[in-house]
Write an enzyme that holds these catalytic residues in place. Sequence first.
Site, PDB file in Angstrom:
ATOM      1  N   PHE A 195       0.845  -1.173   0.000  1.00 45.28           N
ATOM      2  CA  PHE A 195       0.000   0.000   0.000  1.00 45.28           C
ATOM      3  C   PHE A 195       0.891   1.236   0.000  1.00 45.28           C
ATOM      4  CE2 PHE A 195      -2.247  -3.465   1.967  1.00 45.28           C
ATOM      5  CZ  PHE A 195      -3.461  -3.438   1.302  1.00 45.28           C
ATOM      6  N   ASP A 196       0.699   2.090  -0.994  1.00 45.94           N
ATOM      7  CA  ASP A 196       1.514   3.284  -1.129  1.00 45.94           C
ATOM      8  C   ASP A 196       0.636   4.503  -0.870  1.00 45.94           C
ATOM      9  OD1 ASP A 196       3.397   5.162  -1.700  1.00 45.94           O
ATOM     10  OD2 ASP A 196       3.515   4.724  -3.837  1.00 45.94           O
ATOM     11  N   ASP A 197       1.025   5.308   0.110  1.00 40.33           N
ATOM     12  CA  ASP A 197       0.276   6.519   0.430  1.00 40.33           C
ATOM     13  C   ASP A 197       0.736   7.706  -0.402  1.00 40.33           C
ATOM     14  OD1 ASP A 197      -1.180   5.182   2.317  1.00 40.33           O
ATOM     15  OD2 ASP A 197       0.163   5.680   3.953  1.00 40.33           O
TER      16      ASP A 197
END
Length: 40
Positions: free
Chosen positions: A27-29
């Site tokens: 998961f990349d913010d």
Amino acid sequence: MKHSDNLRSVRSEYADADGSRCVYLTFDDGPNPLCTPPDI
């Protein structure tokens, strides 16, 4: 729904017959605002 409930459902969908996971989800913010130069 709690965060851990979310992970549990993902694991059950992507688990092999013996229970081992073969898919890794990341998961990349997005970029870190402290390290990103401002738009000019």
